[in-house]
Design a protein around this motif. Structure first.
Motif, PDB file in Angstrom:
ATOM      1  N   GLY A  29       0.759  -1.192  -0.059  1.00  0.00           N
ATOM      2  CA  GLY A  29      -0.007  -0.008   0.008  1.00  0.00           C
ATOM      3  C   GLY A  29       0.845   1.255  -0.002  1.00  0.00           C
ATOM      4  N   GLU A  30       2.185   1.298  -0.294  1.00  0.00           N
ATOM      5  CA  GLU A  30       3.051   2.284  -0.176  1.00  0.00           C
ATOM      6  C   GLU A  30       3.157   3.019  -1.517  1.00  0.00           C
ATOM      7  OE1 GLU A  30       6.828   0.701   1.033  1.00  0.00           O
ATOM      8  OE2 GLU A  30       5.891   0.082   2.778  1.00  0.00           O
ATOM      9  N   LYS A  31       2.979   2.242  -2.606  1.00  0.00           N
ATOM     10  CA  LYS A  31       2.917   2.600  -3.970  1.00  0.00           C
ATOM     11  C   LYS A  31       1.567   2.847  -4.529  1.00  0.00           C
ATOM     12  CE  LYS A  31       5.143   2.145  -8.572  1.00  0.00           C
ATOM     13  NZ  LYS A  31       5.645   3.362  -8.617  1.00  0.00           N
ATOM     14  N   VAL A  32       1.055   4.011  -4.798  1.00  0.00           N
ATOM     15  CA  VAL A  32      -0.284   4.227  -5.088  1.00  0.00           C
ATOM     16  C   VAL A  32      -0.328   5.113  -6.576  1.00  0.00           C
ATOM     17  CG1 VAL A  32      -1.467   3.761  -3.140  1.00  0.00           C
ATOM     18  CG2 VAL A  32      -0.804   6.057  -3.727  1.00  0.00           C
ATOM     19  N   SER A  33       0.793   5.298  -6.857  1.00  0.00           N
ATOM     20  CA  SER A  33       0.892   6.097  -8.197  1.00  0.00           C
ATOM     21  C   SER A  33       2.094   5.443  -9.076  1.00  0.00           C
ATOM     22  CB  SER A  33       1.119   7.609  -8.002  1.00  0.00           C
ATOM     23  OG  SER A  33       2.392   7.981  -7.520  1.00  0.00           O
ATOM     24  N   THR A  34       2.099   5.828 -10.445  1.00  0.00           N
ATOM     25  CA  THR A  34       3.286   5.703 -11.188  1.00  0.00           C
ATOM     26  C   THR A  34       3.414   6.559 -12.264  1.00  0.00           C
ATOM     27  OG1 THR A  34       4.558   3.808 -12.112  1.00  0.00           O
ATOM     28  CG2 THR A  34       2.111   3.947 -12.648  1.00  0.00           C
ATOM     29  N   THR A  35       4.544   6.698 -12.983  1.00  0.00           N
ATOM     30  CA  THR A  35       4.578   7.754 -14.082  1.00  0.00           C
ATOM     31  C   THR A  35       5.330   6.875 -15.178  1.00  0.00           C
ATOM     32  OG1 THR A  35       5.163   9.373 -12.305  1.00  0.00           O
ATOM     33  CG2 THR A  35       5.597   9.900 -14.629  1.00  0.00           C
ATOM     34  N   GLY A  36       4.825   7.272 -16.302  1.00  0.00           N
ATOM     35  CA  GLY A  36       5.528   6.776 -17.427  1.00  0.00           C
ATOM     36  C   GLY A  36       5.633   7.847 -18.798  1.00  0.00           C
ATOM     37  N   ARG A  84       3.383  15.322  -3.888  1.00  0.00           N
ATOM     38  CA  ARG A  84       2.622  14.544  -3.450  1.00  0.00           C
ATOM     39  C   ARG A  84       2.633  13.193  -4.523  1.00  0.00           C
ATOM     40  NH1 ARG A  84       0.724  11.616   0.126  1.00  0.00           N
ATOM     41  NH2 ARG A  84       2.084  13.341   0.973  1.00  0.00           N
ATOM     42  N   HIS A  85       2.886  13.499  -5.847  1.00  0.00           N
ATOM     43  CA  HIS A  85       2.805  12.344  -7.012  1.00  0.00           C
ATOM     44  C   HIS A  85       4.006  11.429  -6.573  1.00  0.00           C
ATOM     45  CE1 HIS A  85       2.017  10.058 -10.437  1.00  0.00           C
ATOM     46  NE2 HIS A  85       3.290  10.201 -10.624  1.00  0.00           N
ATOM     47  N   HIS A  93      11.516   8.169  -2.042  1.00  0.00           N
ATOM     48  CA  HIS A  93      12.006   9.548  -2.481  1.00  0.00           C
ATOM     49  C   HIS A  93      11.700  10.636  -1.517  1.00  0.00           C
ATOM     50  CE1 HIS A  93      13.762   7.680  -5.807  1.00  0.00           C
ATOM     51  NE2 HIS A  93      12.594   7.113  -6.382  1.00  0.00           N
ATOM     52  N   ALA A  94      12.504  11.446  -1.162  1.00  0.00           N
ATOM     53  CA  ALA A  94      11.980  12.558  -0.213  1.00  0.00           C
ATOM     54  C   ALA A  94      11.808  13.908  -0.644  1.00  0.00           C
ATOM     55  CB  ALA A  94      13.055  12.702   1.109  1.00  0.00           C
ATOM     56  N   SER A  95      12.113  14.087  -2.023  1.00  0.00           N
ATOM     57  CA  SER A  95      11.804  15.292  -2.783  1.00  0.00           C
ATOM     58  C   SER A  95      11.561  14.854  -4.242  1.00  0.00           C
ATOM     59  CB  SER A  95      13.240  16.060  -2.602  1.00  0.00           C
ATOM     60  OG  SER A  95      14.218  15.438  -3.502  1.00  0.00           O
ATOM     61  N   VAL A  96      10.975  15.995  -4.877  1.00  0.00           N
ATOM     62  CA  VAL A  96      10.727  15.840  -6.262  1.00  0.00           C
ATOM     63  C   VAL A  96      12.129  15.568  -7.080  1.00  0.00           C
ATOM     64  CG1 VAL A  96       9.887  16.649  -8.312  1.00  0.00           C
ATOM     65  CG2 VAL A  96       8.611  17.092  -6.317  1.00  0.00           C
ATOM     66  N   ALA A  97      13.125  16.413  -6.537  1.00  0.00           N
ATOM     67  CA  ALA A  97      14.534  16.314  -7.357  1.00  0.00           C
ATOM     68  C   ALA A  97      15.039  14.799  -7.309  1.00  0.00           C
ATOM     69  CB  ALA A  97      15.314  17.393  -6.836  1.00  0.00           C
ATOM     70  N   GLU A  98      14.999  14.214  -5.990  1.00  0.00           N
ATOM     71  CA  GLU A  98      15.522  13.006  -5.637  1.00  0.00           C
ATOM     72  C   GLU A  98      14.507  12.116  -6.803  1.00  0.00           C
ATOM     73  OE1 GLU A  98      15.117  10.009  -2.031  1.00  0.00           O
ATOM     74  OE2 GLU A  98      16.140  12.000  -1.857  1.00  0.00           O
ATOM     75  N   ARG A 133      -2.631   7.231 -11.000  1.00  0.00           N
ATOM     76  CA  ARG A 133      -3.031   6.765  -9.562  1.00  0.00           C
ATOM     77  C   ARG A 133      -3.742   5.487  -9.657  1.00  0.00           C
ATOM     78  NH1 ARG A 133      -1.268  10.079  -6.037  1.00  0.00           N
ATOM     79  NH2 ARG A 133      -2.730   9.235  -4.166  1.00  0.00           N
ATOM     80  N   PHE A 134      -3.703   4.649  -8.669  1.00  0.00           N
ATOM     81  CA  PHE A 134      -4.421   3.491  -8.919  1.00  0.00           C
ATOM     82  C   PHE A 134      -4.611   2.905  -7.187  1.00  0.00           C
ATOM     83  CE2 PHE A 134       0.235   2.581  -9.319  1.00  0.00           C
ATOM     84  CZ  PHE A 134       0.552   1.714  -8.409  1.00  0.00           C
ATOM     85  N   ARG A 135      -5.589   1.900  -7.153  1.00  0.00           N
ATOM     86  CA  ARG A 135      -5.580   1.235  -5.916  1.00  0.00           C
ATOM     87  C   ARG A 135      -5.872  -0.394  -6.201  1.00  0.00           C
ATOM     88  NH1 ARG A 135     -11.155  -0.040  -4.662  1.00  0.00           N
ATOM     89  NH2 ARG A 135     -12.332   0.349  -6.279  1.00  0.00           N
ATOM     90  N   VAL A 136      -5.296  -0.944  -5.215  1.00  0.00           N
ATOM     91  CA  VAL A 136      -5.230  -2.545  -5.341  1.00  0.00           C
ATOM     92  C   VAL A 136      -6.884  -2.890  -5.040  1.00  0.00           C
ATOM     93  CG1 VAL A 136      -4.592  -4.771  -4.344  1.00  0.00           C
ATOM     94  CG2 VAL A 136      -3.042  -2.906  -4.900  1.00  0.00           C
TER      95      VAL A 136
END
Length: 141
Positions: A29-36, A84-85, A93-98, A133-136
């Motif tokens: 439940g820690e990963k609820v988004s992804t980017t392609g 947030r994303h 990751h703690a920042s958008v840059a990271e 964004r997604f949910r299991v």
């Protein structure tokens, strides 16, 4: 016995340790988004997935481990991805840059460039990405 159409696969990263890490983050439940990359959809002549679409989350062994449902799909420039994303990607990751450094390394890897058919592919603030964004909805372990 339930008879249903096979679900489209959700393949996070390439098979191996990174995919296994990402799949586990989804299951926890820690990963609820992804980017392609939008370029990936264009290269494969694939339409963007609609909100509500369900996919089979696939691990490195090719097994369906869960069913996920899309709750949001946005196309935006890479430079507009917000904290947030990035945090909701569940990769620590703690920042958008990271987050961005890790994603740029992946998107500019030999494997991704080969998949795109562009050996010199690079990303910048204007590169269009697909933020999902997604949910299991079901675990299949």
């Amino acid at each position: 016995m339930e008879n249903r159409e096979p679900l489209k696969p959700l393949l996070l990263a390439f098979p191996g340790p990174l995919r296994d890490q990402l799949v586990e983050a989804v299951l926890r439940g820690e990963k609820v988004s992804t980017t392609g990359l939008l370029a990936e959809y264009e290269a494969e002549r694939e339409e963007l997935p609609p909100v509500g679409e369900r996919s089979a989350l696939i691990d490195s062994g090719g097994r369906e481990v869960a069913v996920v449902e899309l709750t949001e799909v946005r196309v935006l420039p890479l430079g507009s991805v917000d904290l947030r994303h990035a945090l909701d990607e569940g990769e620590g990751h703690a920042s958008v840059a990271e987050w961005r450094r890790a994603h740029e390394a992946f998107w500019q890897s030999a494997e991704t460039r080969e998949g795109l058919g562009d050996p010199s592919f690079t990303v910048d603030d204007d590169t269009m990405v697909v933020a999902e964004r997604f949910r299991v909805v079901e675990r299949r372990e």
